[in-house]
Design a protein around this motif. Structure first.
Motif, PDB file in Angstrom:
ATOM      1  N   GLY A  66     -16.590   3.692  -8.684  1.00  0.00           N
ATOM      2  CA  GLY A  66     -17.339   2.815  -7.688  1.00  0.00           C
ATOM      3  C   GLY A  66     -16.485   1.710  -6.936  1.00  0.00           C
ATOM      4  O   GLY A  66     -17.020   1.061  -6.025  1.00  0.00           O
ATOM      5  N   PHE A  67     -15.329   1.908  -7.167  1.00  0.00           N
ATOM      6  CA  PHE A  67     -14.205   0.807  -6.732  1.00  0.00           C
ATOM      7  C   PHE A  67     -13.475   1.173  -5.341  1.00  0.00           C
ATOM      8  O   PHE A  67     -13.546   2.519  -4.994  1.00  0.00           O
ATOM      9  CB  PHE A  67     -13.185   0.484  -7.604  1.00  0.00           C
ATOM     10  N   THR A  68     -13.376   0.371  -4.707  1.00  0.00           N
ATOM     11  CA  THR A  68     -12.844   0.523  -3.447  1.00  0.00           C
ATOM     12  C   THR A  68     -11.534   0.096  -3.472  1.00  0.00           C
ATOM     13  O   THR A  68     -11.164  -1.117  -3.851  1.00  0.00           O
ATOM     14  CB  THR A  68     -13.364  -0.116  -2.074  1.00  0.00           C
ATOM     15  N   LEU A  69     -10.523   1.083  -3.205  1.00  0.00           N
ATOM     16  CA  LEU A  69      -8.981   0.661  -3.201  1.00  0.00           C
ATOM     17  C   LEU A  69      -8.326   0.610  -2.044  1.00  0.00           C
ATOM     18  O   LEU A  69      -8.721   1.229  -1.118  1.00  0.00           O
ATOM     19  CB  LEU A  69      -8.268   1.795  -4.041  1.00  0.00           C
ATOM     20  N   SER A  70      -7.094  -0.330  -2.111  1.00  0.00           N
ATOM     21  CA  SER A  70      -6.400  -0.378  -0.843  1.00  0.00           C
ATOM     22  C   SER A  70      -5.617   0.794  -0.430  1.00  0.00           C
ATOM     23  O   SER A  70      -5.875   1.742  -1.370  1.00  0.00           O
ATOM     24  CB  SER A  70      -5.321  -1.695  -1.069  1.00  0.00           C
ATOM     25  N   GLU A  71      -5.182   0.781   0.630  1.00  0.00           N
ATOM     26  CA  GLU A  71      -4.181   1.955   1.025  1.00  0.00           C
ATOM     27  C   GLU A  71      -3.081   1.877   0.217  1.00  0.00           C
ATOM     28  O   GLU A  71      -2.739   0.959  -0.397  1.00  0.00           O
ATOM     29  CB  GLU A  71      -4.000   1.958   2.657  1.00  0.00           C
ATOM     30  N   LEU A  72      -2.494   2.991   0.325  1.00  0.00           N
ATOM     31  CA  LEU A  72      -1.090   3.325  -0.429  1.00  0.00           C
ATOM     32  C   LEU A  72      -0.036   2.063  -0.008  1.00  0.00           C
ATOM     33  O   LEU A  72      -0.026   1.898   1.377  1.00  0.00           O
ATOM     34  CB  LEU A  72      -0.539   4.441  -0.562  1.00  0.00           C
ATOM     35  N   SER A  73       0.673   1.083  -0.621  1.00  0.00           N
ATOM     36  CA  SER A  73       1.513   0.265  -0.326  1.00  0.00           C
ATOM     37  C   SER A  73       2.839   0.499  -1.195  1.00  0.00           C
ATOM     38  O   SER A  73       2.668   0.388  -2.189  1.00  0.00           O
ATOM     39  CB  SER A  73       1.085  -1.105  -0.733  1.00  0.00           C
ATOM     40  N   MET A  74       3.947   0.905  -0.231  1.00  0.00           N
ATOM     41  CA  MET A  74       5.198   1.249  -0.973  1.00  0.00           C
ATOM     42  C   MET A  74       5.968  -0.298  -1.362  1.00  0.00           C
ATOM     43  O   MET A  74       5.952  -1.013  -0.376  1.00  0.00           O
ATOM     44  CB  MET A  74       5.904   2.082  -0.177  1.00  0.00           C
ATOM     45  N   HIS A  75       6.773  -0.460  -2.361  1.00  0.00           N
ATOM     46  CA  HIS A  75       7.425  -1.523  -2.715  1.00  0.00           C
ATOM     47  C   HIS A  75       8.871  -1.443  -2.185  1.00  0.00           C
ATOM     48  O   HIS A  75       9.226  -0.510  -1.920  1.00  0.00           O
ATOM     49  CB  HIS A  75       7.584  -1.589  -4.165  1.00  0.00           C
ATOM     50  N   LYS A  76       9.256  -2.641  -1.748  1.00  0.00           N
ATOM     51  CA  LYS A  76      10.694  -2.800  -1.444  1.00  0.00           C
ATOM     52  C   LYS A  76      11.126  -4.073  -2.053  1.00  0.00           C
ATOM     53  O   LYS A  76      10.436  -4.953  -2.343  1.00  0.00           O
ATOM     54  CB  LYS A  76      11.064  -2.402  -0.268  1.00  0.00           C
ATOM     55  N   GLY A  77      12.457  -4.235  -2.298  1.00  0.00           N
ATOM     56  CA  GLY A  77      13.130  -5.540  -2.873  1.00  0.00           C
ATOM     57  C   GLY A  77      14.361  -5.496  -2.941  1.00  0.00           C
ATOM     58  O   GLY A  77      15.187  -4.406  -2.918  1.00  0.00           O
TER      59      GLY A  77
END
Length: 170
Positions: A66-77
């Protein structure tokens, strides 16, 4: 003492007459004093991170709950201080709450650099990250290290996010 959820006020006191009342209950512990008092340089939990091998499967499980998740977010650094940010192969999807969030992350793009996910998964799949808020990050990190607590230090991760003005790096 055990108290009604609705009876916990901002100053953490409870009217004694309300203790005898029935209804929803929780175990409430008064804030510690003296040597066990919480340090003033950490004021809340920012997020916890769940490291998984398969982000799609983990996201599907949380959505089924039942959770709503954010869209995929890719990391960079930057891999070294002062170097430009580069894309990592890790990404996340998050369950957002009013004051913090649950981060579900994995090494998604196998052809890109794995900076930290593999070392976590080599130990186990599960919760590896707890990130605290602090008005004095460097001081809190130094205090924890001096106390023998291993930390990652302050990590300058970045990611692209969609805004009304287009994609921006945050």
């Amino acid at each position: 003492p055990i108290v009604d959820i609705a009876d916990i006020s901002l100053d953490r006191t409870v009217a004694p007459a309300k203790l005898a009342r029935g209804g929803p209950r929780l175990l409430y512990h008064a804030p510690p004093q003296g040597r066990n008092a919480m340090a003033a340089d950490i004021d809340s939990v920012n997020h916890v991170g769940l490291v998984v091998a398969d982000l799609s499967a983990a996201a599907a499980r949380f959505e089924a709950m039942g959770f709503t998740l954010s869209e995929l977010s890719m990391h960079k650094g930057a891999t070294e201080p002062g170097r430009p940010a580069e894309p990592f192969g890790s990404g996340n999807r998050c369950v957002m709450f009013p004051k913090n969030y649950l981060e579900i992350l994995a090494h998604v793009e196998k052809d890109k650099r794995d900076v930290f996910v593999g070392k976590y998964l080599a130990r186990f799949e599960g919760m590896h990250i707890i990130c605290f808020n602090s008005p004095a990050l460097a001081a809190a990190d130094a205090r924890l290290r001096a106390a023998g607590v291993g930390t990652s230090g302050v990590i300058p991760l970045q990611r692209d996010v969609s805004t009304a003005e287009g994609t921006r790096t945050a």
